[in-house]
Write a protein that holds these residues in place. Structure first.
Motif, PDB file in Angstrom:
ATOM      1  N   GLU A   1     -11.471  -7.456  32.658  1.00 36.16           N
ATOM      2  CA  GLU A   1     -10.300  -8.309  32.819  1.00 36.16           C
ATOM      3  C   GLU A   1      -9.806  -8.810  31.454  1.00 36.16           C
ATOM      4  O   GLU A   1     -10.619  -9.306  30.654  1.00 36.16           O
TER       5      GLU A   1
ATOM      6  N   TYR B   1     -13.731 -16.650  25.372  1.00 39.74           N
ATOM      7  CA  TYR B   1     -13.167 -16.786  26.726  1.00 39.74           C
ATOM      8  C   TYR B   1     -14.141 -16.353  27.816  1.00 39.74           C
ATOM      9  O   TYR B   1     -13.956 -16.690  28.966  1.00 39.74           O
ATOM     10  N   ARG B   2     -15.221 -15.633  27.440  1.00 43.31           N
ATOM     11  CA  ARG B   2     -16.263 -15.338  28.433  1.00 43.31           C
ATOM     12  C   ARG B   2     -17.486 -16.261  28.259  1.00 43.31           C
ATOM     13  O   ARG B   2     -18.502 -16.082  28.904  1.00 43.31           O
ATOM     14  N   LYS B   3     -17.373 -17.169  27.294  1.00 44.36           N
ATOM     15  CA  LYS B   3     -18.428 -18.165  27.043  1.00 44.36           C
ATOM     16  C   LYS B   3     -19.798 -17.504  26.884  1.00 44.36           C
ATOM     17  O   LYS B   3     -20.783 -17.844  27.566  1.00 44.36           O
ATOM     18  N   ILE B   4     -19.871 -16.543  25.995  1.00 44.36           N
ATOM     19  CA  ILE B   4     -21.125 -15.824  25.747  1.00 44.36           C
ATOM     20  C   ILE B   4     -22.017 -16.711  24.870  1.00 44.36           C
ATOM     21  O   ILE B   4     -21.581 -17.173  23.797  1.00 44.36           O
TER      22      ILE B   4
ATOM     23  N   MET C   1     -13.318 -12.550  22.768  1.00 44.82           N
ATOM     24  CA  MET C   1     -14.063 -12.412  24.017  1.00 44.82           C
ATOM     25  C   MET C   1     -15.264 -13.344  24.094  1.00 44.82           C
ATOM     26  O   MET C   1     -15.579 -13.887  25.145  1.00 44.82           O
TER      27      MET C   1
ATOM     28  N   GLU D   1     -14.695  -5.662  26.780  1.00 43.03           N
ATOM     29  CA  GLU D   1     -15.354  -5.388  28.068  1.00 43.03           C
ATOM     30  C   GLU D   1     -16.767  -5.944  28.007  1.00 43.03           C
ATOM     31  O   GLU D   1     -17.519  -5.657  27.078  1.00 43.03           O
ATOM     32  N   TRP D   2     -17.161  -6.753  28.984  1.00 41.35           N
ATOM     33  CA  TRP D   2     -18.482  -7.396  28.940  1.00 41.35           C
ATOM     34  C   TRP D   2     -19.132  -7.275  30.308  1.00 41.35           C
ATOM     35  O   TRP D   2     -18.541  -7.677  31.301  1.00 41.35           O
ATOM     36  N   SER D   3     -20.276  -6.685  30.352  1.00 43.67           N
ATOM     37  CA  SER D   3     -21.008  -6.448  31.613  1.00 43.67           C
ATOM     38  C   SER D   3     -20.099  -5.848  32.676  1.00 43.67           C
ATOM     39  O   SER D   3     -20.054  -6.305  33.812  1.00 43.67           O
TER      40      SER D   3
ATOM     41  N   ASN E   1     -17.025  -6.132  33.019  1.00 42.69           N
ATOM     42  CA  ASN E   1     -15.807  -6.893  33.301  1.00 42.69           C
ATOM     43  C   ASN E   1     -14.710  -6.510  32.298  1.00 42.69           C
ATOM     44  O   ASN E   1     -14.831  -6.750  31.103  1.00 42.69           O
TER      45      ASN E   1
ATOM     46  N   TYR F   1     -24.693 -13.294  21.805  1.00 42.40           N
ATOM     47  CA  TYR F   1     -23.629 -12.658  21.027  1.00 42.40           C
ATOM     48  C   TYR F   1     -24.169 -12.119  19.695  1.00 42.40           C
ATOM     49  O   TYR F   1     -23.826 -11.013  19.282  1.00 42.40           O
TER      50      TYR F   1
ATOM     51  N   HIS G   1      -7.761 -11.321  28.899  1.00 46.42           N
ATOM     52  CA  HIS G   1      -7.300 -12.704  28.843  1.00 46.42           C
ATOM     53  C   HIS G   1      -5.770 -12.663  28.773  1.00 46.42           C
ATOM     54  O   HIS G   1      -5.211 -11.762  28.146  1.00 46.42           O
TER      55      HIS G   1
END
Ligand code: FHN
Length: 571
Positions: A30, A43-46, A40, A24-26, A28, A51, A32
């Motif tokens: 959803e 796929y969330r391009k952090i 993560m 879970e990021w910010s 979100n 990171y 993958h």
């Protein structure tokens, strides 16, 4: 690697700073479609700098290496494989060549690999270490998988320099500082050349006797091959192999993956794997506090419970090659003994084990002093097991034999389950009407993670390649009494396939047919009511299925399973 071949069951642990966000990021949440929460960052391009800051929050107050090892031991596991460094580049050990490690970058400052190695030594557990040798998203020059593509300026660095300055030195650290390391578990061999692989091979000389998997570089087999999620059909005769399996759709701890496989399914997958000669490495993703999720704890306890009673049917066994999977159970063997691990108990108390052998005695593993009556014929060994399944997860029968046992030439017809239903899965079907040199109906690996709908270990397969409606897949069933069955098929149809494509089910002189709705793609299986079948008499019947794709691409339509549900429950 005798210890590894005998061990059969191990615990995989995926742990790192990704356990803090848990997918879970910010806000979100959803998921993958196929990558776990440990991916993560990619796929969330952090951004790398952002990171890396996660490490400042890494303070797993509940981490206790001893309790991890004991949880594995109580589950009957003989080895642990811990992610010393996963693709995100965070090391669970104190590394002199990186500051992105548990000692330098976190307030926790304890060397996890060291503590786990000591606990393994203390409790007699073999320790293996996973090391992502090529992918590294936070060290300059580390590889980034081609399906997520680089997203940070640091990914432009030089891969050879990364290998020489980070990866090889870190492998030397983990193999040099923590006592005996039994297994090195490489992963995603992107960009690996024979020259680079040789540098890692040289580092392995620090641990004589260490064994490695097949993922250092694509072209080399390693000491054992690995598969993910689905056990290969038929196993890999003559080659040591292992299947690693997630419990809930993510390797790393996840707040968003809740597809927990039942403990029965996991136990049966383990048996299935052993029956094909493989090892089973079951994964757990500890949370940010260092605790195993309660669902994992419960499943490990169930596996341990089953293994304490039935471990003899797993440890040190060899697979028992069958010509075709036997839906009612699986067989393992040791010299002089066969273990029939039964998943589906016969409704009339007579179990046909499809094996030809000189049988001296048959007992339940749980009741060794009570011999069970049996007869032998061409179909195999028919054992009077009585009604009522003693252990619904899997009940083990021990057959004491003389000489060599072989699989019977054909499989017995399938019995109904306890509800009176027949669940006809792709993996157990045989092709009918296909050109034998080019079978149109194939049983292939289903991609992705199966929803854990039943306890069957082979539900990850599907039927495809139906070129004409004459190409059928069939099962033989044993209908206990005359009656009617509702037929439900799980089928998938690609977008753009003809709107009049149909599915047919044939049995007892009847053919049911239904138009196949588009499900989006052929791997998205939705239940479809096909109609009602009538059986006038009890006994054996063939049930076959076919697809008429109206000449469109054979890959456009697939079938996962067909269920026959009794109209009025029959036992
Ligand atoms: O990308 C990884 C994944 O995160 C996980 O570590 C699994 C375990 O076998 N291996 C990789 C994919 O093959």
């Amino acid at each position: 690697m005798l210890w590894w071949k005998e061990a059969k069951l191990g615990l995989f642990i995926h742990w790192g700073v990704y356990a803090i966000p848990g997918g879970e990021w910010s806000g979100n949440q959803e998921k993958h479609p196929f990558l776990g929460a440990e991916w993560m960052m990619a796929y969330r391009k952090i951004p790398v700098a952002e990171y890396r800051k996660l490490a400042q929050q890494f303070h797993p107050a509940k981490f206790d290496a001893g309790s991890w090892v004991l949880a594995a031991k109580n589950a009957g596991m003989k080895y642990i494989v811990l992610t010393a460094k996963h693709h995100d580049g965070f090391a669970l050990f104190d590394s002199a060549v990186s500051d992105f490690d548990v000692v330098d970058a976190t307030p926790f400052k304890r060397d996890i690999v060291k503590e786990l190695a000591e606990a393994c030594q203390k409790h007699g557990m073999k320790l293996g270490l996973y090391y992502s040798q090529a992918q590294d998203w936070t060290h300059r020059g580390g590889a980034v998988s081609s399906f997520v593509k680089p997203w940070d300026e640091s990914h432009a660095g030089n891969f050879d320099e990364y290998v020489d300055q980070v990866a090889v030195p870190q492998v030397k650290e983990i193999l040099g500082k923590y006592g005996p390391i039994a297994v090195i578990w490489w992963d995603t061999p992107q960009d690996m050349t024979p020259e680079i692989a040789a540098k890692f091979q040289t580092a392995l000389t620090a641990q004589p006797g260490i064994i490695q998997n097949s993922r250092l570089i694509n072209s080399t087999p390693g000491d054992f091959r690995v598969f993910e999620g689905d056990v290969p059909v038929g196993g890999v005769p003559g080659t040591p192999w292992e299947v690693c399996v997630m419990m809930n759709g993510s390797w790393g701890y996840s707040r968003v993956h809740h597809e927990w496989a039942s403990s029965t399914k996991l136990i049966r997958q383990l048996i299935h794997t052993a029956s094909l000669g493989g090892n089973y490495l079951l994964n757990v993703g500890p949370d940010a506090d260092g605790a195993f999720p309660p669902e994992a704890v419960e499943r490990l306890a169930q596996i341990g419970d089953w293994m304490r009673a039935n471990g003899e049917a797993i440890y040190g066994t060899s697979g028992f090659p069958m010509k075709k999977l036997w839906q009612q159970g699986r067989i393992t063997q040791k010299p002089g003994k066969l273990f029939a691990c039964v998943f589906l108990w016969p409704s009339d108390g007579k179990l046909t084990i499809p094996v030809l052998a000189g049988v001296k005695s048959v007992v339940l593993l749980a009741q060794p002093d009570k011999p069970l009556p049996f007869t032998m014929d061409d179909a195999g060994i028919v054992v009077e097991v009585g009604r009522g399944m003693p252990d619904p997860r899997a009940t083990v029968l021990v057959l004491e034999i003389e000489g060599k046992a072989t699989a019977a030439g054909f499989l017995p017809a399938l019995d109904a389950d306890v509800s009176g239903a027949f669940d006809l899965l792709a993996a157990y079907a045989v092709p009918v009407g296909a050109d034998p040199s080019k079978p149109a109906v194939i049983v292939g690996k289903r991609e992705g993670t199966s929803p854990p709908l039943t306890g069957d270990p082979a539900e990850g397969f599907k039927l495809g390649g139906f070129a004409t409606p004459q190409e059928r897949a069939a099962w033989r069933i044993r209908v206990p009494k005359a009656g009617q069955y509702r037929v439900v098929a799980y089928a998938g149809l690609n977008k753009g396939m003809p709107g009049d494509a149909t599915i047919q089910v044939h049995a007892a002189g009847q053919t049911l047919q239904k138009v196949l709705p588009v499900t989006g793609d052929s791997q998205t299986f939705r239940p479809l009511e096909i109609g009602t079948l009538s059986f006038d008499a009890p006994g054996e019947h063939e049930v076959a299925v076919s697809l008429d794709l109206k000449g469109a691409a054979t890959s456009g339509g697939q079938i996962w399973r067909v269920q026959l549900l009794p109209q009025s429950p029959s036992k």
